[in-house]
Design a protein around this motif. Sequence first.
Motif, PDB file in Angstrom:
ATOM      1  N   GLY A  94       0.825  -1.199   0.000  1.00  0.00           N
ATOM      2  CA  GLY A  94       0.000   0.000   0.000  1.00  0.00           C
ATOM      3  C   GLY A  94       0.854   1.241   0.000  1.00  0.00           C
ATOM      4  O   GLY A  94       2.066   1.192   0.212  1.00  0.00           O
ATOM      5  N   GLN A  95       0.233   2.387  -0.256  1.00  0.00           N
ATOM      6  CA  GLN A  95       0.923   3.667  -0.228  1.00  0.00           C
ATOM      7  C   GLN A  95       1.278   4.040   1.206  1.00  0.00           C
ATOM      8  O   GLN A  95       0.692   3.517   2.169  1.00  0.00           O
ATOM      9  N   ALA A  96       2.225   4.946   1.345  1.00  0.00           N
ATOM     10  CA  ALA A  96       2.769   5.264   2.669  1.00  0.00           C
ATOM     11  C   ALA A  96       1.729   5.826   3.630  1.00  0.00           C
ATOM     12  O   ALA A  96       1.836   5.628   4.846  1.00  0.00           O
ATOM     13  N   GLU A  97       0.709   6.535   3.130  1.00  0.00           N
ATOM     14  CA  GLU A  97      -0.288   7.130   4.011  1.00  0.00           C
ATOM     15  C   GLU A  97      -1.480   6.212   4.263  1.00  0.00           C
ATOM     16  O   GLU A  97      -2.384   6.559   5.006  1.00  0.00           O
ATOM     17  N   ASP A  98      -1.490   5.035   3.639  1.00  0.00           N
ATOM     18  CA  ASP A  98      -2.626   4.128   3.711  1.00  0.00           C
ATOM     19  C   ASP A  98      -2.459   3.127   4.850  1.00  0.00           C
ATOM     20  O   ASP A  98      -1.446   2.432   4.931  1.00  0.00           O
ATOM     21  N   ALA A  99      -3.469   3.055   5.723  1.00  0.00           N
ATOM     22  CA  ALA A  99      -3.449   2.065   6.800  1.00  0.00           C
ATOM     23  C   ALA A  99      -4.657   1.137   6.739  1.00  0.00           C
ATOM     24  O   ALA A  99      -4.917   0.391   7.676  1.00  0.00           O
ATOM     25  N   SER A 100      -5.381   1.141   5.628  1.00  0.00           N
ATOM     26  CA  SER A 100      -6.595   0.321   5.526  1.00  0.00           C
ATOM     27  C   SER A 100      -6.295  -1.168   5.633  1.00  0.00           C
ATOM     28  O   SER A 100      -7.153  -1.956   6.027  1.00  0.00           O
ATOM     29  N   TRP A 101      -5.074  -1.567   5.310  1.00  0.00           N
ATOM     30  CA  TRP A 101      -4.664  -2.968   5.430  1.00  0.00           C
ATOM     31  C   TRP A 101      -4.757  -3.488   6.867  1.00  0.00           C
ATOM     32  O   TRP A 101      -4.849  -4.685   7.107  1.00  0.00           O
ATOM     33  N   ALA A 102      -4.696  -2.562   7.836  1.00  0.00           N
ATOM     34  CA  ALA A 102      -4.695  -2.960   9.250  1.00  0.00           C
ATOM     35  C   ALA A 102      -6.101  -3.193   9.800  1.00  0.00           C
ATOM     36  O   ALA A 102      -6.242  -3.694  10.924  1.00  0.00           O
ATOM     37  N   TYR A 103      -7.123  -2.865   9.030  1.00  0.00           N
ATOM     38  CA  TYR A 103      -8.511  -2.962   9.488  1.00  0.00           C
ATOM     39  C   TYR A 103      -8.837  -4.397   9.913  1.00  0.00           C
ATOM     40  O   TYR A 103      -8.870  -5.311   9.101  1.00  0.00           O
ATOM     41  N   LYS A 104      -9.006  -4.605  11.217  1.00  0.00           N
ATOM     42  CA  LYS A 104      -9.333  -5.899  11.809  1.00  0.00           C
ATOM     43  C   LYS A 104      -8.251  -6.954  11.552  1.00  0.00           C
ATOM     44  O   LYS A 104      -8.553  -8.146  11.444  1.00  0.00           O
ATOM     45  N   HIS A 105      -6.994  -6.521  11.480  1.00  0.00           N
ATOM     46  CA  HIS A 105      -5.872  -7.440  11.269  1.00  0.00           C
ATOM     47  C   HIS A 105      -4.767  -7.174  12.298  1.00  0.00           C
ATOM     48  O   HIS A 105      -3.719  -6.626  11.968  1.00  0.00           O
ATOM     49  N   PRO A 106      -4.957  -7.567  13.545  1.00  0.00           N
ATOM     50  CA  PRO A 106      -3.958  -7.284  14.581  1.00  0.00           C
ATOM     51  C   PRO A 106      -2.600  -7.919  14.307  1.00  0.00           C
ATOM     52  O   PRO A 106      -1.571  -7.348  14.677  1.00  0.00           O
ATOM     53  N   GLU A 107      -2.565  -9.096  13.679  1.00  0.00           N
ATOM     54  CA  GLU A 107      -1.272  -9.718  13.398  1.00  0.00           C
ATOM     55  C   GLU A 107      -0.497  -8.933  12.351  1.00  0.00           C
ATOM     56  O   GLU A 107       0.737  -8.877  12.388  1.00  0.00           O
ATOM     57  N   LYS A 108      -1.202  -8.314  11.420  1.00  0.00           N
ATOM     58  CA  LYS A 108      -0.518  -7.490  10.429  1.00  0.00           C
ATOM     59  C   LYS A 108       0.064  -6.227  11.071  1.00  0.00           C
ATOM     60  O   LYS A 108       1.090  -5.710  10.633  1.00  0.00           O
ATOM     61  N   ILE A 109      -0.594  -5.730  12.121  1.00  0.00           N
ATOM     62  CA  ILE A 109      -0.050  -4.589  12.856  1.00  0.00           C
ATOM     63  C   ILE A 109       1.250  -4.994  13.546  1.00  0.00           C
ATOM     64  O   ILE A 109       2.226  -4.244  13.551  1.00  0.00           O
ATOM     65  N   ALA A 110       1.275  -6.194  14.103  1.00  0.00           N
ATOM     66  CA  ALA A 110       2.513  -6.686  14.729  1.00  0.00           C
ATOM     67  C   ALA A 110       3.606  -6.887  13.681  1.00  0.00           C
ATOM     68  O   ALA A 110       4.782  -6.566  13.919  1.00  0.00           O
TER      69      ALA A 110
END
Length: 520
Positions: free
Chosen positions: A130-146
């Motif tokens: 994703g683009q640098a300002e995009d955080a939509s990938w983290a929506y309901k994905h706690p393991e991806k945040i880690a």
Amino acid sequence: MRNMVAGLLAGVMVGAPVVARAADCAGLTNLKLPQGEITMVAVTEAGRFVSPYGQPLHGEVPEFCRVAGVLRPTADSNIKFEVWMPASGWNGRLLGVGNGGFAGSIGYEQMGGALKQGYATAGTDTGHEGQAEDASWAYKHPEKIADFGWRGLHLTAVAAKAVIAAYYGDGAKKSYFDSCSDGGREALMEAQRFPGDYDGILAGAPANNWTRMLSSGLDITKAVVDPEAYVSSMKLPAITKTVLEQCDAQDGVKDGVLNDPRACHFDPAVLLCKGGDSRECLTEKQISSVRKLYAGGVDAKGHSLFPGYMPGDEWTSWATWVLGSSAGSGSGVLYMQNYFRYMVFDDPKWNPLTADVDAALQTAEAKTGKDVNAVNPDLGAFAARGGKLVIYHGWDDPAISPLNSIAYYESVQKTMGGEKMASFARLYMVPGMEHCIGGPGANLFGQLGAPSAKGPGTGALADLQEWVETGKPIGEMIAVKLGTDNKPVMTRPLCPYPQVAKYKGGGDVKDATSFACGAE
């Protein structure tokens, strides 16, 4: 941030190169990784290289063995990484590169520069695209945040070392990490959590306290997006002009750069509009907005959440990062909004204008703090194994307050003691530098593969390597500012904090030899 060093890469070599043994690049296809797999292996010929994102790298690269893979430490993980290894002339070292913003891509440009310098190099997208300002990938994905926060960088370092050892028949003698912004946060995370990953770490403008930094951004946003309080970027030249008229000469040199903006006690009230509104003045509400930007966000009790911006380079640094083209459109607002919507509250409709700052901070700390914050001041394990850390931050940074780096450095100093701190860590505050690179001052000193004043083989990374490998501590560094023709127009010493560069009272004010490091 992704392409901030394009066009600036230059060769930096320290020590004699190690001649690589004949190696079978194709044979790496069968290399087994504990938590992932190799997905592509290719011998890449010398010449121009176009990244998978369709962007040609600056200049030509030497022939190298390119290895791509994916790491899956959890069922929801998909951490892509690449390792590039010179086919010949390897200098025996690994250089890891980091990410900016919310990551989402591999730093191919910086990897290409590292390759040209003789390094084996590695990078990762930290588990999402994703683009640098995009955080939509983290929506309901706690393991991806880690994965984004700490796991992706660490596992990439481990995998890269295995790939290098398999290719060359021997592991890297030393490993380094060089990145800025979120990459600076990644750098400190590595030193704090995984002290064995890298021997030397160069951490620029670290966004290491995400929860408080973005909660502060929430408080600031609530104050400055009022259409009557919004400050158009068209007014920024008048603000900077007035700041410099008041403070530029305080350091003994009138050069358009504030040596230490903390000494400038500028009150924007001097720009109060006397008649009608214009580009040359500020309304009462706009004055309050500018004061808020300098002060930083606070909680409900008025306690500071995160320090504010420094005066002296409002134009042009605030235009994109802080203010944007209209109320609420600055990059800082987008980072804050996307962080809370997708990483904290899992609510795409979350509204910063109606949010409670204290509640937002509390939720952010509880849900993401352990994964994204890199604030631990105890670097004892990193220091004990001989690790060396260099932090740098531009005084004119419009993205992350430079005072944050000072606060972290001093917290480590308080925890570990001044003598111990001096044995393994340095902080350099860079007058006139904006976010990671660029700005009105001398701002290139070998960081992120950029040129340095003294040419190839010198600068921050080279000095860090010498400290790690010979024990010679880093002292003064020389920064350079290049003109549009890529020729030097200014050089200036960078001094280990808390020292500053002082004008000797004579000589060319654009020449580093006219300055000396000393106590402020």
